[in-house]
Design a protein around this motif. Sequence first.
Motif, PDB file in Angstrom:
ATOM      1  N   ALA A  42       0.796  -1.173   0.026  1.00  0.00           N
ATOM      2  CA  ALA A  42       0.168   0.109  -0.096  1.00  0.00           C
ATOM      3  C   ALA A  42       0.795   1.134   0.235  1.00  0.00           C
ATOM      4  CB  ALA A  42      -0.955   0.052   1.177  1.00  0.00           C
ATOM      5  N   LEU A  43       2.165   1.209   0.347  1.00  0.00           N
ATOM      6  CA  LEU A  43       3.168   2.199   0.341  1.00  0.00           C
ATOM      7  C   LEU A  43       3.751   2.594  -1.032  1.00  0.00           C
ATOM      8  CD1 LEU A  43       4.894   1.654   3.649  1.00  0.00           C
ATOM      9  CD2 LEU A  43       3.118   2.877   3.315  1.00  0.00           C
ATOM     10  N   ALA A  44       3.280   1.731  -2.186  1.00  0.00           N
ATOM     11  CA  ALA A  44       4.016   1.913  -3.490  1.00  0.00           C
ATOM     12  C   ALA A  44       3.638   3.247  -3.943  1.00  0.00           C
ATOM     13  CB  ALA A  44       3.366   0.843  -4.395  1.00  0.00           C
ATOM     14  N   GLY A  45       4.199   3.713  -4.501  1.00  0.00           N
ATOM     15  CA  GLY A  45       4.082   5.297  -5.188  1.00  0.00           C
ATOM     16  C   GLY A  45       4.325   6.383  -4.039  1.00  0.00           C
ATOM     17  N   ARG A  46       4.271   6.138  -2.877  1.00  0.00           N
ATOM     18  CA  ARG A  46       4.866   7.073  -1.836  1.00  0.00           C
ATOM     19  C   ARG A  46       6.159   7.530  -1.978  1.00  0.00           C
ATOM     20  NH1 ARG A  46       0.088   6.508   1.860  1.00  0.00           N
ATOM     21  NH2 ARG A  46       1.252   8.461   3.018  1.00  0.00           N
ATOM     22  N   ARG A  47       6.403   8.774  -1.195  1.00  0.00           N
ATOM     23  CA  ARG A  47       7.718   9.143  -1.230  1.00  0.00           C
ATOM     24  C   ARG A  47       8.340   8.573   0.151  1.00  0.00           C
ATOM     25  NH1 ARG A  47       9.596  15.378   0.041  1.00  0.00           N
ATOM     26  NH2 ARG A  47      11.510  15.323  -1.161  1.00  0.00           N
ATOM     27  N   PHE A  48       9.391   8.110   0.153  1.00  0.00           N
ATOM     28  CA  PHE A  48      10.107   7.361   1.310  1.00  0.00           C
ATOM     29  C   PHE A  48      11.014   8.313   2.073  1.00  0.00           C
ATOM     30  CE2 PHE A  48       7.799   3.451   0.285  1.00  0.00           C
ATOM     31  CZ  PHE A  48       8.020   2.800   1.268  1.00  0.00           C
ATOM     32  N   ILE A  49      11.189   8.132   3.380  1.00  0.00           N
ATOM     33  CA  ILE A  49      12.331   8.720   3.820  1.00  0.00           C
ATOM     34  C   ILE A  49      12.945   7.548   4.589  1.00  0.00           C
ATOM     35  CG2 ILE A  49      13.056  10.158   6.065  1.00  0.00           C
ATOM     36  CD1 ILE A  49       9.585  10.814   4.951  1.00  0.00           C
ATOM     37  N   THR A  50      14.075   7.402   4.285  1.00  0.00           N
ATOM     38  CA  THR A  50      14.946   6.025   4.531  1.00  0.00           C
ATOM     39  C   THR A  50      16.300   6.392   5.119  1.00  0.00           C
ATOM     40  OG1 THR A  50      15.442   3.896   3.996  1.00  0.00           O
ATOM     41  CG2 THR A  50      15.714   5.769   2.630  1.00  0.00           C
ATOM     42  N   GLN A  69       9.485   0.448  -5.187  1.00  0.00           N
ATOM     43  CA  GLN A  69       8.321   1.127  -5.738  1.00  0.00           C
ATOM     44  C   GLN A  69       7.801   2.390  -5.146  1.00  0.00           C
ATOM     45  OE1 GLN A  69       5.441  -2.582  -4.911  1.00  0.00           O
ATOM     46  NE2 GLN A  69       5.535  -2.811  -6.975  1.00  0.00           N
ATOM     47  N   ALA A  70       9.086   3.002  -4.558  1.00  0.00           N
ATOM     48  CA  ALA A  70       8.732   4.392  -3.883  1.00  0.00           C
ATOM     49  C   ALA A  70       8.790   5.423  -5.195  1.00  0.00           C
ATOM     50  CB  ALA A  70      10.036   4.589  -2.995  1.00  0.00           C
ATOM     51  N   ALA A  71       7.980   6.472  -4.933  1.00  0.00           N
ATOM     52  CA  ALA A  71       8.060   7.695  -5.563  1.00  0.00           C
ATOM     53  C   ALA A  71       9.378   8.118  -5.948  1.00  0.00           C
ATOM     54  CB  ALA A  71       6.828   8.610  -5.236  1.00  0.00           C
ATOM     55  N   PRO A  72       9.352   9.019  -6.886  1.00  0.00           N
ATOM     56  CA  PRO A  72      10.856   9.758  -6.628  1.00  0.00           C
ATOM     57  C   PRO A  72      10.951  10.689  -5.648  1.00  0.00           C
ATOM     58  CG  PRO A  72       9.700   9.807  -9.021  1.00  0.00           C
ATOM     59  CD  PRO A  72       8.610   9.225  -8.017  1.00  0.00           C
ATOM     60  N   GLY A  73      12.199  11.197  -5.541  1.00  0.00           N
ATOM     61  CA  GLY A  73      12.112  12.030  -4.458  1.00  0.00           C
ATOM     62  C   GLY A  73      12.729  11.614  -3.370  1.00  0.00           C
ATOM     63  N   LEU A  74      13.329  10.289  -3.019  1.00  0.00           N
ATOM     64  CA  LEU A  74      13.703   9.695  -1.792  1.00  0.00           C
ATOM     65  C   LEU A  74      14.622  10.766  -0.852  1.00  0.00           C
ATOM     66  CD1 LEU A  74      13.892   6.677  -0.495  1.00  0.00           C
ATOM     67  CD2 LEU A  74      16.069   6.484  -1.425  1.00  0.00           C
ATOM     68  N   ILE A  75      14.263  10.684   0.331  1.00  0.00           N
ATOM     69  CA  ILE A  75      14.930  11.562   1.359  1.00  0.00           C
ATOM     70  C   ILE A  75      15.947  10.477   2.207  1.00  0.00           C
ATOM     71  CG2 ILE A  75      14.753  13.006   3.238  1.00  0.00           C
ATOM     72  CD1 ILE A  75      12.224  14.248   2.391  1.00  0.00           C
ATOM     73  N   GLU A  76      17.110  10.621   2.142  1.00  0.00           N
ATOM     74  CA  GLU A  76      17.804   9.790   2.886  1.00  0.00           C
ATOM     75  C   GLU A  76      18.440  10.508   4.164  1.00  0.00           C
ATOM     76  OE1 GLU A  76      19.820   6.634  -0.299  1.00  0.00           O
ATOM     77  OE2 GLU A  76      20.849   8.396   0.395  1.00  0.00           O
ATOM     78  N   SER A  77      18.578   9.627   5.436  1.00  0.00           N
ATOM     79  CA  SER A  77      18.978  10.420   6.602  1.00  0.00           C
ATOM     80  C   SER A  77      20.116   9.287   7.192  1.00  0.00           C
ATOM     81  CB  SER A  77      17.887  11.046   7.589  1.00  0.00           C
ATOM     82  OG  SER A  77      18.316  11.198   8.602  1.00  0.00           O
ATOM     83  N   ASN A  78      20.770   9.903   7.974  1.00  0.00           N
ATOM     84  CA  ASN A  78      21.748   8.939   8.837  1.00  0.00           C
ATOM     85  C   ASN A  78      21.039   8.476  10.092  1.00  0.00           C
ATOM     86  OD1 ASN A  78      22.364  11.539   9.879  1.00  0.00           O
ATOM     87  ND2 ASN A  78      24.648  11.008  10.302  1.00  0.00           N
ATOM     88  N   SER A  79      19.913   9.194  10.442  1.00  0.00           N
ATOM     89  CA  SER A  79      19.212   8.973  11.636  1.00  0.00           C
ATOM     90  C   SER A  79      17.901   8.928  11.600  1.00  0.00           C
ATOM     91  CB  SER A  79      19.616  10.350  12.428  1.00  0.00           C
ATOM     92  OG  SER A  79      18.622  10.325  13.695  1.00  0.00           O
ATOM     93  N   SER A  80      17.260   7.721  12.327  1.00  0.00           N
ATOM     94  CA  SER A  80      15.688   7.520  12.430  1.00  0.00           C
ATOM     95  C   SER A  80      15.066   8.640  13.173  1.00  0.00           C
ATOM     96  CB  SER A  80      15.632   6.170  13.466  1.00  0.00           C
ATOM     97  OG  SER A  80      16.262   5.132  12.804  1.00  0.00           O
TER      98      SER A  80
END
Length: 321
Positions: A185-193, A210-221
Motif C-alpha cells: 500500500a506504500l507503493a508510489g509514496r515518497r519514502f524517508i529512509t 516501488q517508492a515515488a521519486p524524491g527519496l529522502i535519505e538520513s543517517n538517523s531514525s
Amino acid sequence: MELRQLEAFAAVMSSGSVTAAGRLLGRSQPSITRSIQELEAEIGYALFLRSGPRVTPTEQGFLLYDDVAHALSSLRHIRARAREIAEGKQQPMRLAATSALAAGLLPHAIARAEAAHGVRALQVRSVSPEQVLHAVLTSSAQLGLTSLPLEHRGLDVHWIGQANCVAALPEADPLARLATVPVAALAGRRFITLANPYRLRGRLDQALAQAAPGLIESNSSLNALAAVRAGLGVAILEPVSALGLPVQGVAIRPIDQDIPFFFGVVTPQATPIAPAVAAMTDVLAETAAALLPDFMRHEASAHASLLHSIHGKDEFSTDPI
C-alpha cells in the motif's frame, strides 16, 4: 605540542573567532593568537586563513580538530576521574550507543537499572555503529549498544536482539487507521529512509523499489521521524526509536513483511566485566523485551546464522575488519 596550544585551537574552532576563544578560556586575544601560531609552526601547516580579525579553518584544520577535541575530552575525563578518586566517588559506567538505541532504548534501561541495581553514575556517547565498535575496542567505553551484524575480533557479543521494522506515517494518513500496514500500500509514496547500505537500508531495498521519486535519505531514525511529522513522506524504520521515543503527530504501525532489525550488546574481549556492566547487559535485554512487542533474544552463538539469513552467504570470514 602544549595543552594551552590545543585548547586555543579547539576554542577558536568552536567559537569561530579569536576574541570569542579568549573569552571562553579567560585569556587575552594576543595569547590565543600566539598559541595558535606556535602550534602551526610546530606541525608545519596553517590551521586558519586570516582576513583581518576574521579566521576561517583550513582543510587541515578541520581534519585535525576531531583528534584534538577527542584528546581534550579524554583529558577532561582524566581530571574528573582524579577528582572522583580523591572524593571517594564511584567511577561512572561508560556506554557508547548508536543514536537510535541511545534515544529509544537506553533511557528506559537506565531507569530500570537505577531502580533495580542502584546504578547512578553513567557517561553515554551517541555515535555511529562503527564508532561504537571503536569505542569498545579502545576501552573508551565499557559497553557498546549497536545495530548488528558485525564481525570483528576483540569483541564479545552478549546477546542479539531481533524485532521487526515498523511503518511511520503522519497521524492523518488514511493508512494510520490500519492495525497493520501492507507494504504494497506504500507503493508510489515518497519514502524517508536510512542511508547506510550495509546495515538496515539493504533490507529495505525491496520495499523501496516501488517508492515515488524524491527519496529522502538520513543517517538517523530520529531525523526520519521528524521528516514524517512534517508531512514529507512515509518511512519504514527500526522499531527501537520509533516505539521508545514517540513523536507527536507520527503514527507507528506494524507492517505485513518481515524486515528484521538486529541489535545487541558488545564488550571488550578477554577483559573482565565489572558486575555493574554485566547487570546492565541483562537490563538492556529486559528493557528491549518490554518495549518491543515482537522482541526475540538470540544467543551470541547465533550470530553466524543471522548473518546467513541477512546476506544469503554460504561462508563467512572471521578475519578482522
